[in-house]
Design a protein around this motif. Structure first.
Motif, mmCIF file in Angstrom:
data_model
loop_
_atom_site.group_PDB
_atom_site.id
_atom_site.type_symbol
_atom_site.label_atom_id
_atom_site.label_comp_id
_atom_site.label_asym_id
_atom_site.label_seq_id
_atom_site.Cartn_x
_atom_site.Cartn_y
_atom_site.Cartn_z
ATOM 1 N N TRP A 224 0.823 -1.206 0.000
ATOM 2 C CA TRP A 224 0.000 0.000 0.000
ATOM 3 C C TRP A 224 0.864 1.266 0.000
ATOM 4 O O TRP A 224 0.477 2.286 -0.576
ATOM 5 C CB TRP A 224 -0.941 0.001 1.208
ATOM 6 C CG TRP A 224 -0.271 0.298 2.519
ATOM 7 C CD1 TRP A 224 0.344 -0.589 3.339
ATOM 8 C CD2 TRP A 224 -0.154 1.582 3.135
ATOM 9 N NE1 TRP A 224 0.845 0.047 4.444
ATOM 10 C CE2 TRP A 224 0.552 1.388 4.350
ATOM 11 C CE3 TRP A 224 -0.565 2.872 2.801
ATOM 12 C CZ2 TRP A 224 0.859 2.424 5.213
ATOM 13 C CZ3 TRP A 224 -0.270 3.917 3.660
ATOM 14 C CH2 TRP A 224 0.432 3.696 4.854
ATOM 15 N N ALA A 464 -6.104 -3.192 -0.596
ATOM 16 C CA ALA A 464 -7.528 -3.032 -0.911
ATOM 17 C C ALA A 464 -8.153 -1.935 -0.052
ATOM 18 O O ALA A 464 -8.947 -1.114 -0.541
ATOM 19 C CB ALA A 464 -8.259 -4.354 -0.704
ATOM 20 N N ALA A 465 -7.780 -1.896 1.244
ATOM 21 C CA ALA A 465 -8.328 -0.864 2.134
ATOM 22 C C ALA A 465 -7.846 0.519 1.718
ATOM 23 O O ALA A 465 -8.626 1.494 1.718
ATOM 24 C CB ALA A 465 -7.912 -1.164 3.573
ATOM 25 N N ARG A 467 -6.942 1.521 -1.291
ATOM 26 C CA ARG A 467 -7.590 1.917 -2.539
ATOM 27 C C ARG A 467 -9.052 2.338 -2.321
ATOM 28 O O ARG A 467 -9.555 3.223 -3.013
ATOM 29 C CB ARG A 467 -7.510 0.765 -3.541
ATOM 30 C CG ARG A 467 -6.123 0.614 -4.163
ATOM 31 C CD ARG A 467 -6.016 -0.574 -5.085
ATOM 32 N NE ARG A 467 -4.767 -0.530 -5.845
ATOM 33 C CZ ARG A 467 -4.278 -1.568 -6.509
ATOM 34 N NH1 ARG A 467 -4.928 -2.727 -6.511
ATOM 35 N NH2 ARG A 467 -3.145 -1.450 -7.184
ATOM 36 N N LYS A 468 -9.677 1.739 -1.345
ATOM 37 C CA LYS A 468 -11.087 2.053 -1.110
ATOM 38 C C LYS A 468 -11.270 3.332 -0.308
ATOM 39 O O LYS A 468 -12.136 4.163 -0.636
ATOM 40 C CB LYS A 468 -11.757 0.882 -0.391
ATOM 41 C CG LYS A 468 -13.248 1.095 -0.145
ATOM 42 C CD LYS A 468 -13.882 -0.152 0.461
ATOM 43 C CE LYS A 468 -15.385 0.058 0.666
ATOM 44 N NZ LYS A 468 -16.032 -1.154 1.253
ATOM 45 N N TYR A 469 -10.431 3.519 0.705
ATOM 46 C CA TYR A 469 -10.694 4.611 1.643
ATOM 47 C C TYR A 469 -9.787 5.837 1.476
ATOM 48 O O TYR A 469 -10.222 6.963 1.735
ATOM 49 C CB TYR A 469 -10.552 4.104 3.078
ATOM 50 C CG TYR A 469 -11.554 3.020 3.425
ATOM 51 C CD1 TYR A 469 -12.911 3.310 3.515
ATOM 52 C CD2 TYR A 469 -11.128 1.710 3.642
ATOM 53 C CE1 TYR A 469 -13.826 2.307 3.821
ATOM 54 C CE2 TYR A 469 -12.037 0.706 3.947
ATOM 55 C CZ TYR A 469 -13.387 1.004 4.027
ATOM 56 O OH TYR A 469 -14.298 0.021 4.320
ATOM 57 N N GLN A 471 -7.111 6.297 -1.291
ATOM 58 C CA GLN A 471 -6.596 6.658 -2.611
ATOM 59 C C GLN A 471 -7.424 7.730 -3.324
ATOM 60 O O GLN A 471 -6.847 8.693 -3.861
ATOM 61 C CB GLN A 471 -6.473 5.404 -3.486
ATOM 62 C CG GLN A 471 -5.729 5.648 -4.786
ATOM 63 C CD GLN A 471 -5.530 4.370 -5.565
ATOM 64 O OE1 GLN A 471 -6.493 3.687 -5.931
ATOM 65 N NE2 GLN A 471 -4.265 4.022 -5.822
#
Length: 736
Positions: A224, A464-465, A467-469, A471
């Protein structure tokens, strides 16, 4: 203690004062000269980065293909290296293509001096090409797009050399190594032998207490941070961060030794230092998609050897598809790509050497004892030894029977047998090895594999977290101007800028350095203050090394503890007794092909003539040695040149050798029993063929032991009695 006890005799005191004055004058001059070298470094950096296509190649080059003009543009280019005066190129020899690593630095390191990969290849008579890149990636550029472009480049090289005796030999350094392997698995028909130098192909592999860089991804929480760095860069990843990772592995060299070496040898080290720094400071950028693929798929994911890397069309990258010989060059002194990371992909792909042979694969590796990561592809000593031998003996490597070999090098001297059949200062031989030889270098336990698998899954979750919250918010905040400012203010760039002539204080340094050169007074080597300086320097190095060792031990302990936690492993779906295996089963299609090929080869055991019989006999006798020597191939090459009727292309000869080798492997008794049926009636022709076999075997060593027993057996198969075979002149006599 009284002051009287500290008094020195007048002569000793005056001598000490004179030494102090001498040292202070020298130290002051050295300081001015050192700072001026730093100024030159800064100016050189500014000039280098201002160029449209900066590189450090010391050879003139002709642009062949500009990747920016392809249908799917990339910032890569193919150039032909123009041979310097006095170097003759044989256009019938296979071309060499050097692919430079894009790991934060600019291109050209494979040919930045005469004793380099390019230099020794040209000296051996090979046409040379170079695949380099520009500082800025093209929009939409990905690792896959680069691979497709490099395939176009190699196709062009093949097209330009229709008479070459073999497909191009491609050298992939460091990060270019795995890129070349990916392309060779997708387009195997384009490649001759591959030389993979210092390339991390199995990134998880290693041993406890060494090579802690493999833990860094897990300790940072996964990839990340890579995505964050790319987003802060406006969709580009600054290669200076990769260079900083390299530097952090050896803080004593980064913070002290490199600069102190210049300071202490300021009268002689400037040119060498500035030459290297021109490359080391030439930082380039990567697209976010490129670096994310590298970190996720190769470093943290370790998916390459596992066959889990897929192209956009769904094609899986299977390194077992490679049909060219693979030469892996690594070193025990390399803390960036240790031998385990360079070689353990073989253990992931193959169960044993027989399986390597079943895929028709030839793998040759060599392990240097001490050279560091950069030295693998920039050291002049390595270029004159390992790379020179690979270049001179690339045809030997290409025709080796399938299997696993270690390349060893013996110094050439007056006692070297048949010295006229060698080139250079070393004799190369390829000695048969098994997978146990690679396992003996050490590797991961099942518990370690579970730890790395846990770190991989944690990385996927964190990415994934992010990119969702985070990015979307960060991307909306970063402007192109902010991204450029962050790149310009990177600490590694600032260290060049702040000492350049742009700094007004450095004009004073330039003047002081000029005066120091005019009135240079070097200190004598036995000056006590110089001796003290050296002792202090060594103590600084020891302290920094101890700090590094403690940090590495701490990072390893943290990684093993955190990712070895049963609770964490259970949380990501890894059972306490699961034994992750990366060993892959043979593809059913390949198994069917193999069975058909075995049937075909068995049916051809009795087919052929004198040529097939001679090669079969030579392989049978020679295999008793468990190695192949460059002198034997040179003797065979000369015999082929003498016999016009037996002239074959290298590809035809390679196929002949492989077929006869597999026949012996499948059914040795039947293959040997068939030899008399392949021979002509003419006894003179049989005697001549037997003499050729004897000559090739004698080229590298005396015929004795099991080799002599097998040769005697072959003499019987050739219908030669004791008198006939003893009358065949020895190789030494024939050569004379």
């Amino acid at each position: 203690m009284s002051l009287e006890k500290l008094e020195l005799p007048g002569g000793a005191m005056s001598g000490l004062v004179a030494s102090a004055v001498e040292y202070m004058v020298d130290a002051g001059q050295r300081t001015a000269l050192f700072l001026d070298i730093m100024r030159q470094r800064g100016d050189q950096y500014r000039e280098h980065v201002a160029q449209t296509a900066p590189h450090v190649l010391s050879y003139a080059a002709e642009l062949i293909i500009d990747g920016r003009k392809l249908e799917h543009p990339v910032n890569y280019a193919l150039v032909r290296i123009i041979p310097p005066k006095g170097v003759e190129i044989d256009l019938k020899r296979r071309p060499f293509v050097v692919v430079d690593p894009r790991a934060g630095h600019g291109p050209g390191i494979g040919g930045f001096k005469a004793d380099s990969e390019i230099g020794v290849a040209m000296k051996a008579g090979h046409p040379c090409y170079f695949i380099g890149f520009l500082p800025e990636p093209m929009p939409g550029q990905t690792i896959e797009r680069i691979a497709r472009a490099e395939a176009i480049f190699i196709e062009k090289v093949i097209e330009r050399h229709p008479e070459a005796d073999g497909k191009p030999c491609v050298i992939g350094n460091c990060q270019a190594g795995w890129a070349v392997m990916i392309l060779a698995s997708l387009r195997p028909q384009l490649f001759g032998p591959l030389i993979i130098a210092g390339a991390p192909l199995a990134y998880w592999a290693g041993v406890h207490g060494k090579y802690p860089m493999r833990y860094s991804g897990g300790l940072l929480g996964g990839s990340w941070l890579t995505a964050l760095s790319s987003d802060l860069g406006g969709g580009k990843f600054d290669g200076a961060w990769l260079v900083q990772n390299f530097e952090s592995q050896n803080p004593s060299n980064t913070l002290w030794t490199k600069q102190y070496n210049v300071y202490s040898k300021v009268d002689s080290e400037a040119d060498r230092y500035l030459e290297f720094e021109r490359w080391w400071g030439g930082h380039v950028n990567l697209n976010a998609e490129e670096i994310q693929f590298i970190v996720d798929e190769l470093f943290i994911g370790n998916n390459l050897a596992a066959g889990q890397v897929k192209m956009s069309d769904g094609t899986a990258v299977d390194l077992r598809n490679i049909r060219s010989p693979i030469v892996v060059f690594c070193s025990k002194g390399d803390n960036i790509t240790p031998p385990q990371q360079a070689l353990h992909w073989i253990l992931d792909l193959y169960a044993n050497v027989d399986e390597i042979r079943a895929y028709g694969q030839t793998i040759v590796y060599t392990v240097h004892e001490t050279i560091g990561h950069l030295g693998i592809f920039v050291s002049g000593g390595v270029a004159k030894k390992e790379h020179a031998e690979f270049s001179s003996n690339i045809d030997l490597i290409d025709v080796l029977p399938p299997g696993l070999y270690e390349a060893t090098f013996e110094a050439r001297g007056p006692e070297t047998l048949n010295d006229e059949f060698t080139v250079g200062q070393w004799v190369m031989r390829c000695e048969a090895r098994t997978l146990d030889d690679i396992r003996a270098m050490g590797g991961n336990s099942p518990e370690d594999e579970r730890r790395f698998e846990t770190a991989k899954r944690i990385s996927e979750m964190n990415l994934a977290a992010y990119r969702k919250y985070l990015q979307p918010w960060i991307k909306s905040m970063v402007t192109p101007q902010m991204a450029e400012l962050m790149r310009n203010w990177h600490p590694l760039r600032l260290q060049y800028e702040m000492f350049s002539s742009q700094n007004p204080w450095m004009k004073m340094v330039e003047g002081a350095a000029e005066r120091a050169r005019e009135d240079r007074k070097s200190v004598t080597m036995d000056n006590p203050f110089l001796v003290l300086q050296e002792k202090i320097s060594k103590q600084i190095v020891r302290s920094l090394d101890q700090w590094r060792d403690s940090q590495e031990a701490l990072s390893e302990a943290m990684f093993l503890s955190i990712y070895g936690s049963p609770a964490l492993q259970a949380a990501v779906g890894i059972g306490p007794k699961s034994t992750p295996s990366r060993q892959r089963e043979m593809d059913p299609k390949h198994r069917a092909f193999l069975e058909a090929r075995i049937k075909e080869l068995k049916s051809k055991i009795g087919a052929g003539g004198l040529r097939e019989a001679a090669i079969r006999a030579l392989l049978y006798v020679g295999s008793a040695r468990g190695m192949v020597d460059e002198r034997s191939l040179e003797a065979l090459r000369r015999l082929r040149q003498q016999d016009e009727s037996a002239r074959m292309t290298l590809a035809e000869f390679k196929m002949l050798v492989r077929e006869q080798f597999f026949m012996l492997l499948l059914d040795r008794e039947a293959a040997l029993a068939a030899i008399p049926t392949l021979l002509p009636e003419n006894k003179g022709e049989r005697r001549k063929a037997f003499a050729a076999i004897q000559e090739v075997l004698s080229a590298s060593a005396e015929i004795s032991g099991e080799v002599a027993n097998r040769l005697k057996q072959v003499a019987g198969l050739f219908g030669l009695d004791a008198a006939d075979s003893s009358n065949v002149r020895s190789f030494g006599n024939r050569a004379s």
